[in-house]
Design an enzyme around this catalytic site. Sequence first.
Site, PDB file in Angstrom:
ATOM      1  N   CYS A 174       0.961  -1.216  -0.027  1.00 51.96           N
ATOM      2  CA  CYS A 174      -0.021  -0.158   0.049  1.00 51.96           C
ATOM      3  C   CYS A 174       0.927   1.217   0.122  1.00 51.96           C
ATOM      4  O   CYS A 174       1.905   1.281   0.702  1.00 51.96           O
ATOM      5  CB  CYS A 174      -0.928  -0.010   1.315  1.00 51.96           C
ATOM      6  SG  CYS A 174      -2.004   1.376   1.243  1.00 51.96           S
ATOM      7  N   CYS A 226       0.598   4.689   7.120  1.00 50.67           N
ATOM      8  CA  CYS A 226       0.063   4.424   8.419  1.00 50.67           C
ATOM      9  C   CYS A 226       1.045   3.551   9.263  1.00 50.67           C
ATOM     10  O   CYS A 226       1.413   2.476   8.967  1.00 50.67           O
ATOM     11  CB  CYS A 226      -1.339   3.778   8.160  1.00 50.67           C
ATOM     12  SG  CYS A 226      -2.421   4.502   7.032  1.00 50.67           S
ATOM     13  N   CYS A 273       0.268  -0.081  10.297  1.00 46.86           N
ATOM     14  CA  CYS A 273      -0.202  -1.129   9.491  1.00 46.86           C
ATOM     15  C   CYS A 273       0.853  -2.130   8.810  1.00 46.86           C
ATOM     16  O   CYS A 273       1.749  -1.367   8.286  1.00 46.86           O
ATOM     17  CB  CYS A 273      -0.974  -0.321   8.223  1.00 46.86           C
ATOM     18  SG  CYS A 273      -1.835  -1.412   7.231  1.00 46.86           S
ATOM     19  N   CYS A 298     -17.173  -8.207   5.354  1.00 47.20           N
ATOM     20  CA  CYS A 298     -16.515  -6.992   5.507  1.00 47.20           C
ATOM     21  C   CYS A 298     -15.168  -7.366   4.563  1.00 47.20           C
ATOM     22  O   CYS A 298     -14.293  -7.993   4.778  1.00 47.20           O
ATOM     23  CB  CYS A 298     -15.880  -6.338   6.735  1.00 47.20           C
ATOM     24  SG  CYS A 298     -17.164  -6.466   8.012  1.00 47.20           S
ATOM     25  N   CYS A 335     -20.111  -4.775   3.734  1.00 42.64           N
ATOM     26  CA  CYS A 335     -19.365  -3.577   4.251  1.00 42.64           C
ATOM     27  C   CYS A 335     -17.951  -3.642   3.733  1.00 42.64           C
ATOM     28  O   CYS A 335     -17.363  -4.788   3.380  1.00 42.64           O
ATOM     29  CB  CYS A 335     -19.228  -3.497   5.706  1.00 42.64           C
ATOM     30  SG  CYS A 335     -17.900  -1.935   6.358  1.00 42.64           S
ATOM     31  N   CYS A 364     -19.267   3.123   9.093  1.00 45.37           N
ATOM     32  CA  CYS A 364     -18.786   2.510  10.048  1.00 45.37           C
ATOM     33  C   CYS A 364     -17.459   3.156  10.288  1.00 45.37           C
ATOM     34  O   CYS A 364     -16.547   3.217   9.365  1.00 45.37           O
ATOM     35  CB  CYS A 364     -18.440   1.093   9.663  1.00 45.37           C
ATOM     36  SG  CYS A 364     -17.346   0.079  10.801  1.00 45.37           S
ATOM     37  N   ARG A 395     -18.061  -2.136  18.110  1.00 43.33           N
ATOM     38  CA  ARG A 395     -17.526  -3.419  17.762  1.00 43.33           C
ATOM     39  C   ARG A 395     -16.010  -3.578  18.583  1.00 43.33           C
ATOM     40  O   ARG A 395     -15.161  -2.581  18.141  1.00 43.33           O
ATOM     41  CB  ARG A 395     -17.352  -3.542  16.273  1.00 43.33           C
ATOM     42  CG  ARG A 395     -16.477  -4.867  15.528  1.00 43.33           C
ATOM     43  CD  ARG A 395     -16.695  -4.905  14.041  1.00 43.33           C
ATOM     44  NE  ARG A 395     -18.108  -4.780  13.895  1.00 43.33           N
ATOM     45  CZ  ARG A 395     -18.458  -3.652  13.131  1.00 43.33           C
ATOM     46  NH1 ARG A 395     -17.530  -2.832  12.449  1.00 43.33           N
ATOM     47  NH2 ARG A 395     -19.800  -3.570  12.791  1.00 43.33           N
TER      48      ARG A 395
HETATM   49  N1  SAM Z   1      -6.690   0.774   3.207  1.00 47.11           N
HETATM   50  C1  SAM Z   1      -7.963   1.387   3.645  1.00 47.11           C
HETATM   51  C2  SAM Z   1      -7.941   2.484   4.693  1.00 47.11           C
HETATM   52  O1  SAM Z   1      -6.861   2.375   5.173  1.00 47.11           O
HETATM   53  O2  SAM Z   1      -8.593   3.269   4.750  1.00 47.11           O
HETATM   54  C3  SAM Z   1      -8.612   0.083   4.178  1.00 47.11           C
HETATM   55  C4  SAM Z   1      -7.895  -0.853   5.137  1.00 47.11           C
HETATM   56  S1  SAM Z   1      -7.214  -0.552   6.527  1.00 47.11           S
HETATM   57  C5  SAM Z   1      -6.187  -1.918   6.725  1.00 47.11           C
HETATM   58  C6  SAM Z   1      -8.567  -0.461   7.566  1.00 47.11           C
HETATM   59  C7  SAM Z   1      -8.116  -0.172   9.028  1.00 47.11           C
HETATM   60  O3  SAM Z   1      -7.467  -1.256   9.788  1.00 47.11           O
HETATM   61  C8  SAM Z   1      -7.447   0.846   9.449  1.00 47.11           C
HETATM   62  O4  SAM Z   1      -7.998   2.234   9.292  1.00 47.11           O
HETATM   63  C9  SAM Z   1      -6.965   0.695  10.896  1.00 47.11           C
HETATM   64  O5  SAM Z   1      -7.901   1.441  11.703  1.00 47.11           O
HETATM   65  C10 SAM Z   1      -7.083  -0.820  10.953  1.00 47.11           C
HETATM   66  N2  SAM Z   1      -5.716  -1.516  11.266  1.00 47.11           N
HETATM   67  C11 SAM Z   1      -4.797  -1.671  10.342  1.00 47.11           C
HETATM   68  N3  SAM Z   1      -3.633  -2.217  10.915  1.00 47.11           N
HETATM   69  C12 SAM Z   1      -3.878  -2.338  12.247  1.00 47.11           C
HETATM   70  C13 SAM Z   1      -3.408  -3.027  13.443  1.00 47.11           C
HETATM   71  N4  SAM Z   1      -2.127  -3.558  13.234  1.00 47.11           N
HETATM   72  N5  SAM Z   1      -3.995  -2.729  14.580  1.00 47.11           N
HETATM   73  C14 SAM Z   1      -5.258  -2.383  14.839  1.00 47.11           C
HETATM   74  N6  SAM Z   1      -5.873  -1.710  13.768  1.00 47.11           N
HETATM   75  C15 SAM Z   1      -5.470  -1.998  12.573  1.00 47.11           C
HETATM   76 FE1  SF4 Z   2      -2.781   1.317   3.383  1.00 41.38          FE
HETATM   77 FE2  SF4 Z   2      -2.759   0.240   5.800  1.00 41.38          FE
HETATM   78 FE3  SF4 Z   2      -2.876   2.762   5.592  1.00 41.38          FE
HETATM   79 FE4  SF4 Z   2      -5.042   1.251   4.683  1.00 41.38          FE
HETATM   80  S1  SF4 Z   2      -4.362   1.371   6.707  1.00 41.38           S
HETATM   81  S2  SF4 Z   2      -4.083   3.181   3.739  1.00 41.38           S
HETATM   82  S3  SF4 Z   2      -3.899  -0.673   3.765  1.00 41.38           S
HETATM   83  S4  SF4 Z   2      -1.261   1.395   4.996  1.00 41.38           S
END
Ligand code: SAM
Ligand code: SF4
Length: 325
Positions: A49, A53, A56, A93, A125, A185, A257
């Site tokens: 990606c 973040c 992530c 989802c 979702c 959500c 949730r």
């Molecule tokens: N890429 C899209 C986005 O970020 O909007 C959708 C997928 S992203 C993985 C969805 C959500 O997963 C993130 O907004 C975050 O809140 C949650 N998430 C991702 N990694 C995580 C982690 N290591 N622990 C807890 N929540 C996590």
């Molecule tokens: Fe990409 Fe992960 Fe951020 Fe979603 S949360 S935008 S998958 S880096």
Amino acid sequence: MTPTRQDIRQVYELPIPELVFRAASVHRQHHDPLAVQKCTLNSIKTGKCSEDCAYCPQSAHHDTEVESHGLKNAEEVVEAARQARAQGATRFCLGAAWRGPRDNGDFENVLEMVRGIRSLGMEACVTLGLLTDDQAARLAEAGLTSYNHNLDTSPEYYDKIITTRTFEDRLRTIGHVRNAGVSVCSGGIIGMGEEREDRIGLLHSLATLNPPPESVPINVLVKVKGTPLENAEDIDPIELVRCVATARIFMPTSRVRLSAGRLQMSDELQALCFVAGANSIFAGEKLLTTENPGERDDALFARLGMRSETAGESARERETAGIAQ
Ligand code: SAM
Ligand code: SF4
Ligand code: DTB
């Protein structure tokens, strides 16, 4: 009346017996306190990606061990939804490691998945990142129940966690989802080294969306090797209970949730969160890329004398909350 940050803080900081009692009272006015919705996640596009973040495992900015793959095909995903339904899930989802969808064949493919999931009688979702107005409208047309887009943390702490898109970008996407008539959500993550005030700020931002999100995922950070937050300090579990209870009190009709991080929680902590108003979980062996309790949940529900919500109940709940089917 719109709550101020001080209103949220006052409740958040109540003594636990008071806070949990108030939350539990609000909970049973609006929901069956014994029923918990099971949602199942499916990572339809994993890894690589562009966004940064810090939490992530799927960001290309971090060196993690995630196995990447391109967009799955619709048939495979709808089949997984059917299996999840057989195990009691009422909501399916889909998550994609995108900054946002591009308007190409991939987006068409996601629309196909949404139609397939809805035809199974399940809530659908998706979480695809930033959306345009037009994309939101097309998802609505495909029958999407809900769009997941988390605020993640407080507006102040946000840029310590993500620099490639802003808090305002997120609010804009949520606005597009609302305008399209799709339910929202949105929640966040705790345990990312933030202060209590950031958790209060996150809850305030969520509760003052107008209207508040129909579902509010509260994630506890899953620390993944190779991410900048791999060594973050553990959050005090009582802070999680405070977050759940405060979310329940200020967003009485929403689903709250208990999301990522349950594998690291004791059964007692989860029980306390259910008492404090959590009424939805992610079920199954896997979240997007990390592990989840899987079959252990049925044993937990049995021990607690609780049960998973049925599809009929889920539809009635949505109707009562005034959400279009
Ligand atoms: N890429 C899209 C986005 O970020 O909007 C959708 C997928 S992203 C993985 C969805 C959500 O997963 C993130 O907004 C975050 O809140 C949650 N998430 C991702 N990694 C995580 C982690 N290591 N622990 C807890 N929540 C996590
Ligand atoms: Fe990409 Fe992960 Fe951020 Fe979603 S949360 S935008 S998958 S880096
Ligand atoms: C949400 O708030 N939590 C889910 C879902 N929305 C998409 C994702 C949790 C991901 C946890 C880390 C992983 O498994 O990759």
